[in-house]
Design a protein around this motif. Structure first.
Motif, PDB file in Angstrom:
ATOM      1  N   UNK A   1       1.623   8.050 -17.979  1.00 23.71           N
ATOM      2  CA  UNK A   1       0.987   7.950 -16.737  1.00 23.71           C
ATOM      3  C   UNK A   1       0.880   9.469 -15.951  1.00 23.71           C
ATOM      4  N   UNK A   2       2.101  10.271 -16.092  1.00 24.14           N
ATOM      5  CA  UNK A   2       1.910  11.525 -15.619  1.00 24.14           C
ATOM      6  C   UNK A   2       0.714  12.329 -16.124  1.00 24.14           C
ATOM      7  N   UNK A   3       0.645  12.166 -17.643  1.00 23.04           N
ATOM      8  CA  UNK A   3      -0.472  12.859 -18.192  1.00 23.04           C
ATOM      9  C   UNK A   3      -1.642  12.477 -17.796  1.00 23.04           C
ATOM     10  N   UNK A   4      -1.951  11.113 -17.577  1.00 22.16           N
ATOM     11  CA  UNK A   4      -3.288  10.611 -17.106  1.00 22.16           C
ATOM     12  C   UNK A   4      -3.440  10.906 -15.696  1.00 22.16           C
ATOM     13  N   UNK A   5      -2.464  11.016 -14.804  1.00 19.91           N
ATOM     14  CA  UNK A   5      -2.534  11.412 -13.677  1.00 19.91           C
ATOM     15  C   UNK A   5      -2.877  12.870 -13.342  1.00 19.91           C
ATOM     16  N   UNK A   6      -2.412  13.682 -14.074  1.00 22.11           N
ATOM     17  CA  UNK A   6      -2.876  15.391 -14.186  1.00 22.11           C
ATOM     18  C   UNK A   6      -4.543  15.254 -14.563  1.00 22.11           C
ATOM     19  N   UNK A   7      -4.810  14.474 -15.315  1.00 23.11           N
ATOM     20  CA  UNK A   7      -6.263  14.484 -16.031  1.00 23.11           C
ATOM     21  C   UNK A   7      -6.996  14.152 -14.803  1.00 23.11           C
ATOM     22  N   UNK A   8      -6.779  13.225 -13.886  1.00 21.49           N
ATOM     23  CA  UNK A   8      -7.519  12.778 -12.693  1.00 21.49           C
ATOM     24  C   UNK A   8      -7.719  13.610 -11.701  1.00 21.49           C
ATOM     25  N   UNK A   9      -6.610  14.237 -11.590  1.00 22.97           N
ATOM     26  CA  UNK A   9      -6.541  15.517 -10.495  1.00 22.97           C
ATOM     27  C   UNK A   9      -7.403  16.549 -10.866  1.00 22.97           C
ATOM     28  N   UNK A  10      -7.339  16.978 -12.102  1.00 20.11           N
ATOM     29  CA  UNK A  10      -8.178  17.924 -12.609  1.00 20.11           C
ATOM     30  C   UNK A  10      -9.798  17.561 -12.518  1.00 20.11           C
TER      31      UNK A  10
ATOM     32  N   UNK B   1     -11.724   6.978 -13.301  1.00 21.36           N
ATOM     33  CA  UNK B   1     -12.223   7.240 -14.526  1.00 21.36           C
ATOM     34  C   UNK B   1     -12.662   6.223 -15.562  1.00 21.36           C
ATOM     35  N   UNK B   2     -13.033   5.157 -14.590  1.00 15.40           N
ATOM     36  CA  UNK B   2     -13.873   3.884 -15.323  1.00 15.40           C
ATOM     37  C   UNK B   2     -15.164   4.063 -14.726  1.00 15.40           C
ATOM     38  N   UNK B   3     -16.147   3.117 -15.226  1.00 17.46           N
ATOM     39  CA  UNK B   3     -17.540   2.937 -14.947  1.00 17.46           C
ATOM     40  C   UNK B   3     -17.716   2.597 -13.446  1.00 17.46           C
TER      41      UNK B   3
ATOM     42  N   UNK C   1       0.682  -1.257   0.101  1.00 19.68           N
ATOM     43  CA  UNK C   1      -0.217   0.041   0.098  1.00 19.68           C
ATOM     44  C   UNK C   1       0.888   1.419   0.027  1.00 19.68           C
ATOM     45  N   UNK C   2       2.125   1.254   0.432  1.00 17.02           N
ATOM     46  CA  UNK C   2       3.309   2.174   0.365  1.00 17.02           C
ATOM     47  C   UNK C   2       3.677   2.624  -1.008  1.00 17.02           C
ATOM     48  N   UNK C   3       3.559   1.787  -1.802  1.00 14.29           N
ATOM     49  CA  UNK C   3       4.300   2.001  -3.137  1.00 14.29           C
ATOM     50  C   UNK C   3       3.626   3.027  -3.955  1.00 14.29           C
ATOM     51  N   UNK C   4       2.420   3.517  -3.571  1.00 11.02           N
ATOM     52  CA  UNK C   4       1.754   4.569  -4.664  1.00 11.02           C
ATOM     53  C   UNK C   4       1.397   5.514  -3.630  1.00 11.02           C
ATOM     54  N   UNK C   5       1.070   6.759  -4.121  1.00  2.95           N
ATOM     55  CA  UNK C   5       0.593   7.743  -3.125  1.00  2.95           C
ATOM     56  C   UNK C   5      -1.188   7.565  -2.781  1.00  2.95           C
ATOM     57  N   UNK C   6      -2.017   7.368  -4.123  1.00  3.98           N
ATOM     58  CA  UNK C   6      -3.272   6.849  -3.766  1.00  3.98           C
ATOM     59  C   UNK C   6      -3.737   6.136  -5.054  1.00  3.98           C
ATOM     60  N   UNK C   7      -4.780   6.174  -5.030  1.00  3.37           N
ATOM     61  CA  UNK C   7      -5.716   5.039  -6.026  1.00  3.37           C
ATOM     62  C   UNK C   7      -5.642   5.776  -7.438  1.00  3.37           C
ATOM     63  N   UNK C   8      -5.457   7.302  -7.499  1.00  2.00           N
ATOM     64  CA  UNK C   8      -5.372   7.850  -8.764  1.00  2.00           C
ATOM     65  C   UNK C   8      -4.323   7.509  -9.573  1.00  2.00           C
ATOM     66  N   UNK C   9      -3.143   7.221  -8.844  1.00  2.00           N
ATOM     67  CA  UNK C   9      -1.955   6.642  -9.538  1.00  2.00           C
ATOM     68  C   UNK C   9      -2.270   5.373 -10.188  1.00  2.00           C
ATOM     69  N   UNK C  10      -2.968   4.485  -9.375  1.00  2.00           N
ATOM     70  CA  UNK C  10      -3.325   3.327 -10.273  1.00  2.00           C
ATOM     71  C   UNK C  10      -4.132   3.140 -11.382  1.00  2.00           C
ATOM     72  N   UNK C  11      -5.172   4.062 -11.451  1.00  2.82           N
ATOM     73  CA  UNK C  11      -5.918   4.192 -12.536  1.00  2.82           C
ATOM     74  C   UNK C  11      -5.244   4.977 -13.537  1.00  2.82           C
ATOM     75  N   UNK C  12      -4.299   5.681 -13.537  1.00  2.00           N
ATOM     76  CA  UNK C  12      -3.638   6.319 -14.517  1.00  2.00           C
ATOM     77  C   UNK C  12      -2.506   5.380 -15.019  1.00  2.00           C
ATOM     78  N   UNK C  13      -1.775   4.654 -14.119  1.00  2.00           N
ATOM     79  CA  UNK C  13      -0.903   3.681 -14.527  1.00  2.00           C
ATOM     80  C   UNK C  13      -1.442   2.836 -15.390  1.00  2.00           C
TER      81      UNK C  13
END
Length: 280
Positions: free
Chosen positions: A261-270, A89-91, A21-33
C-alpha cells in the motif's frame, strides 16, 4: 452473465470497512489499498475481499481529465468549493464522492481466466442482488449525458446512479463501483458539468469529454422513492454474504499489504503531482 456467488459460496470472505469518511486521509489511500489487497488475493495470501469505502467531498478524476486544456482552472474551481481532487489509477473520467456515496470494491483472484467484460458482469450481478429488496429494475448500459459514461453504467428508468471501474494487478482483480445512495444526484452532475465547462472553455480536443446533462442522473433513494441510506445498504450486503459464505473475516492490512500500500500510495502521489502540479 458471470455469477458473483462462485467467488464466495461456501467459502470464507474478508470484509474491510472503511466507510467512515475519517478512516482514511483521502481517496488515494483507497486506490492504493485496493491494489495491495488485489495483489495479496492473487497470491492466495488473502480470501476474496469486499472493501467498503466512503470519502466526503471528493472529486476523483481520470487520467484523461488531467489533459483538459484548462485543468488548473477547473481543479481550482472544485477546490474553492471545498472538494478534494485526485487522479485515480484506474480507467474512466471524473466522478463525485461524498458521504452519501458508498464505494464497493470486489477484490478477487482469477484475472488470468476472467475476461474484462466478465469482471464488470460480476459487479453488475452483485449489485442487482444487493438491491433486490428495493428494486428489480437495475439495468446496465451507457447512459448518455451522465458523467463518466460507460457500457456498465447502472440505472433505473434510464437514470444513472452508479458506475463501475476495473483494475488488474497480476492475477488479482479490483472491480470498483460507486453507488450514489443518498442525496441529490443532479447536484453532483451539475458539479461535473461545470468542471468540464471551465476545463474546456468550448475548445475542441482529441479526447472526447462527456457533455453532462444533470437530468440523466439521480441517487438510488431518489429513484426508488425510499429513504435508503449507506448504512442500510451495508447491512444488506453483510446479511447477503453471511447467508452465502461460511465465515466473515474482518481483518485490516497485513504487514506485507501495508508495505505494498505504501509503495502504491507513493506512486499515486507522484502521478498526481505530475498531472496536477501544485494543485495535487
Amino acid at each position: 452473465m458471470t455469477d458473483w456467488k462462485n467467488f464466495f459460496s461456501g467459502k470464507a470472505y474478508r470484509l474491510i470497512d472503511h466507510s467512515d469518511p475519517l478512516s482514511l486521509d483521502n481517496a488515494m489511500d483507497s486506490f492504493a489499498i485496493d491494489d495491495a489487497i488485489a495483489l495479496s488475493v492473487s497470491k492466495d495470501k488473502s480470501a476474496h475481499t469486499i472493501r467498503l469505502w466512503v470519502h466526503n467531498k471528493t472529486i476523483v478524476l481520470g487520467i484523461s481529465d488531467a489533459r483538459l486544456p484548462y485543468i488548473e482552472e477547473a481543479v481550482s474551481s472544485l477546490q474553492a468549493q471545498g472538494y478534494q481532487t485526485i487522479v485515480r489509477n484506474s480507467g474512466g473520467l471524473a466522478v463525485v464522492l461524498d458521504k452519501g456515496v458508498l464505494n464497493i470494491s470486489l477484490l478477487l483472484s482469477g484475472g488470468n481466466s476472467l475476461g474484462i467484460h466478465q469482471g464488470y458482469e460480476v459487479m453488475v450481478a452483485f449489485i442487482q442482488d444487493l438491491l433486490a429488496d428495493y428494486t428489480t429494475e437495475v439495468k446496465a448500459f451507457e447512459v448518455e449525458g451522465s458523467y463518466c459514461p460507460g457500457d456498465y453504467d447502472l440505472s433505473i428508468d434510464g437514470k444513472k446512479f452508479a458506475g463501475i471501474s476495473q483494475r488488474r494487478v497480476r492475477d488479482g482483480i479490483a472491480v470498483q463501483i460507486y453507488l450514489s445512495i443518498e442525496g441529490d444526484g443532479q447536484a453532483h452532475a451539475r458539479l461535473i458539468r461545470d468542471f468540464y465547462q471551465v476545463g474546456l472553455r468550448g475548445e475542441e480536443t482529441k479526447i472526447k469529454y462527456p457533455t453532462v446533462r444533470p437530468e440523466t442522473m439521480r441517487s438510488l433513494s431518489e429513484l426508488v422513492d425510499k429513504p435508503i441510506t449507506v448504512e442500510l445498504v451495508k447491512d444488506r450486503l453483510t446479511h447477503m454474504l453471511d447467508d452465502l459464505t461460511v465465515e466473515r473475516v474482518q481483518a485490516e492490512l497485513s504487514d506485507e499489504e501495508v508495505l505494498e500500500y505504501q509503495k502504491r500510495k507513493k506512486q499515486m502521489i507522484e502521478r498526481n503531482k505530475k498531472a496536477l502540479g501544485d494543485l495535487a
